[in-house]
Design a protein around this motif. Structure first.
Motif, PDB file in Angstrom:
ATOM      1  N   CYS A  91       0.806  -0.984   0.171  1.00 32.17           N
ATOM      2  CA  CYS A  91       0.093   0.763   0.216  1.00 32.17           C
ATOM      3  C   CYS A  91       1.247   1.297   0.182  1.00 32.17           C
ATOM      4  O   CYS A  91       1.992   1.176   0.017  1.00 32.17           O
ATOM      5  CB  CYS A  91      -0.768   0.216   1.476  1.00 32.17           C
ATOM      6  N   ALA A  92       0.613   1.942  -0.514  1.00 28.40           N
ATOM      7  CA  ALA A  92       1.063   3.729  -0.478  1.00 28.40           C
ATOM      8  C   ALA A  92       0.364   4.587  -1.138  1.00 28.40           C
ATOM      9  O   ALA A  92      -1.033   5.281  -0.846  1.00 28.40           O
ATOM     10  CB  ALA A  92       1.945   3.989  -2.030  1.00 28.40           C
ATOM     11  N   SER A  93       0.582   5.728  -0.325  1.00 31.67           N
ATOM     12  CA  SER A  93      -0.016   7.457  -0.449  1.00 31.67           C
ATOM     13  C   SER A  93       1.036   8.498  -1.016  1.00 31.67           C
ATOM     14  O   SER A  93       2.135   8.571  -0.548  1.00 31.67           O
ATOM     15  CB  SER A  93      -0.471   7.355   1.733  1.00 31.67           C
ATOM     16  N   SER A  94       0.614   9.586  -1.517  1.00 34.20           N
ATOM     17  CA  SER A  94       1.136  10.484  -1.453  1.00 34.20           C
ATOM     18  C   SER A  94      -0.038  11.397  -1.651  1.00 34.20           C
ATOM     19  O   SER A  94      -1.948  11.108  -1.418  1.00 34.20           O
ATOM     20  CB  SER A  94       1.009  10.465  -3.247  1.00 34.20           C
ATOM     21  N   GLY A 107       3.553   0.782   2.708  1.00 34.16           N
ATOM     22  CA  GLY A 107       3.540   0.665   3.973  1.00 34.16           C
ATOM     23  C   GLY A 107       4.743  -0.763   3.739  1.00 34.16           C
ATOM     24  O   GLY A 107       5.439  -0.916   2.879  1.00 34.16           O
ATOM     25  N   PRO A 108       4.952  -2.157   5.249  1.00 35.71           N
ATOM     26  CA  PRO A 108       5.231  -2.027   5.278  1.00 35.71           C
ATOM     27  C   PRO A 108       5.473  -4.275   4.243  1.00 35.71           C
ATOM     28  O   PRO A 108       6.282  -4.565   4.278  1.00 35.71           O
ATOM     29  CB  PRO A 108       5.684  -3.132   6.307  1.00 35.71           C
ATOM     30  N   GLY A 109       4.190  -4.301   3.465  1.00 38.49           N
ATOM     31  CA  GLY A 109       3.616  -5.058   2.858  1.00 38.49           C
ATOM     32  C   GLY A 109       2.925  -6.489   3.835  1.00 38.49           C
ATOM     33  O   GLY A 109       3.516  -6.157   4.845  1.00 38.49           O
ATOM     34  N   THR A 110       2.170  -6.662   2.800  1.00 41.60           N
ATOM     35  CA  THR A 110       1.712  -8.288   3.380  1.00 41.60           C
ATOM     36  C   THR A 110       1.835  -9.169   2.100  1.00 41.60           C
ATOM     37  O   THR A 110       1.402  -8.952   1.311  1.00 41.60           O
ATOM     38  CB  THR A 110       0.186  -7.736   3.330  1.00 41.60           C
TER      39      THR A 110
ATOM     40  N   PRO B  40      15.016  -6.456   2.765  1.00 43.94           N
ATOM     41  CA  PRO B  40      14.282  -7.886   2.683  1.00 43.94           C
ATOM     42  C   PRO B  40      13.010  -7.978   3.562  1.00 43.94           C
ATOM     43  O   PRO B  40      13.652  -6.749   4.544  1.00 43.94           O
ATOM     44  CB  PRO B  40      15.308  -8.347   2.609  1.00 43.94           C
ATOM     45  N   ASN B  41      12.142  -7.989   3.061  1.00 46.15           N
ATOM     46  CA  ASN B  41      11.292  -7.944   3.764  1.00 46.15           C
ATOM     47  C   ASN B  41      10.672  -6.903   4.280  1.00 46.15           C
ATOM     48  O   ASN B  41      10.002  -6.746   5.226  1.00 46.15           O
ATOM     49  CB  ASN B  41      10.857  -9.164   5.339  1.00 46.15           C
ATOM     50  N   GLN B  42      10.612  -5.803   3.802  1.00 43.28           N
ATOM     51  CA  GLN B  42       9.795  -4.258   3.661  1.00 43.28           C
ATOM     52  C   GLN B  42       9.006  -3.642   2.957  1.00 43.28           C
ATOM     53  O   GLN B  42      10.155  -3.983   1.576  1.00 43.28           O
ATOM     54  CB  GLN B  42      11.247  -3.166   4.430  1.00 43.28           C
ATOM     55  N   GLY B  43       8.303  -2.822   2.881  1.00 41.27           N
ATOM     56  CA  GLY B  43       8.229  -1.808   1.963  1.00 41.27           C
ATOM     57  C   GLY B  43       9.311  -1.172   1.378  1.00 41.27           C
ATOM     58  O   GLY B  43      10.399  -0.984   1.639  1.00 41.27           O
ATOM     59  N   LEU B  44       8.869   0.066   0.245  1.00 41.53           N
ATOM     60  CA  LEU B  44      10.244   1.206  -0.294  1.00 41.53           C
ATOM     61  C   LEU B  44      10.052   2.753   0.580  1.00 41.53           C
ATOM     62  O   LEU B  44       8.953   2.869   0.979  1.00 41.53           O
ATOM     63  CB  LEU B  44       9.385   1.140  -1.745  1.00 41.53           C
TER      64      LEU B  44
END
Lengths: 115, 114
Positions: A91-94, A107-110, B40-44
């Motif tokens: 997920c991202a926002s701007s 976000g960190p991702g799922t 690794p295992n993080q967002g951008l």
């Protein structure tokens, strides 16, 4: 600091289940995005939203829907999960279009696995 | 329409060596350019960006990139890498005044060996 949080880091679901991925941002950003990330394919845009209750399809919307009832929250829904939806979801926002400094915050991702 | 090509899917390098990750874009209008890093295992997270002005842009962690309009390139460089730089790097382009949706490259995996 902008913070984008996602409800789960890892999720395992069964084929056919309905899956909800939640994303919350705390910086009053207008735009929110859902991507999926697969090895060798980079980031592919699923849906984005530029305002509450507004949504636009991205490059790969099939099999997904979204909901944005509040400005800070953007949900991704898999109506009937399938194994080919196993992926990392970001997920991202701007800030709104026109702002020169509107890089995206992620976000960190799922990591979703569908069995 | 805009597009981004990251020419190398994987770049192996030894620690303390210099590195260049290549990015070329195509667009008929002015662009904003970004490099993101994903550990690794993080967002951008944003490494650096070019909006206008000086073509040499400095970012976090000692990285820099140079915007070359004639070559339509935005290559990322670091003079001396560390093990901790091992990550996936994404180049992204957005047209100025146009859609706020960036186009991402497919990513380059930087692997730093001791």
């Amino acid at each position: 600091d902008v913070k984008v949080t996602q409800s789960s880091r890892y999720l395992v679901k069964r084929t056919g289940e309905k899956v909800f991925l939640e994303c919350v941002q705390d910086m009053d950003h207008e735009n929110m995005f859902w991507y999926r990330q697969d090895p060798g394919l980079g980031l592919r845009l699923i849906y984005f939203s530029y305002d509450v209750k507004m949504k636009e399809k991205g490059d790969i919307p099939e099999g997904y829907s979204v909901s944005r009832e509040k400005k800070e929250r953007f949900s991704l829904i898999l109506e009937s999960a399938s194994t080919n939806q196993t992926s990392m979801y970001l997920c991202a926002s701007s800030l709104i279009a026109g702002g020169r400094y509107n890089e995206q915050f992620f976000g960190p991702g799922t990591r979703l696995t569908v069995l | 329409a805009q597009s981004v090509t990251q020419l190398d899917s994987q770049v192996p390098v030894f620690e303390e060596a210099p590195v260049e990750l290549r990015c070329n874009y195509s667009s008929s209008v002015s662009v904003y350019l970004f490099w993101y890093v994903q550990y690794p295992n993080q967002g951008l997270q944003l490494l650096l960006k070019y909006l206008s002005g000086s073509t040499l842009v400095k970012g976090i962690n000692g990285f820099e990139a140079e915007f070359n309009k004639s070559q339509t390139s935005f290559h990322l460089r670091k003079p001396s890498v560390h093990i901790s730089d091992t990550a996936e790097y994404f180049c992204a382009v957005r047209t100025s005044g146009g859609s706020y949706i960036p186009t991402f490259g497919r990513g380059t995996s930087l692997i730093v060996h001791p």
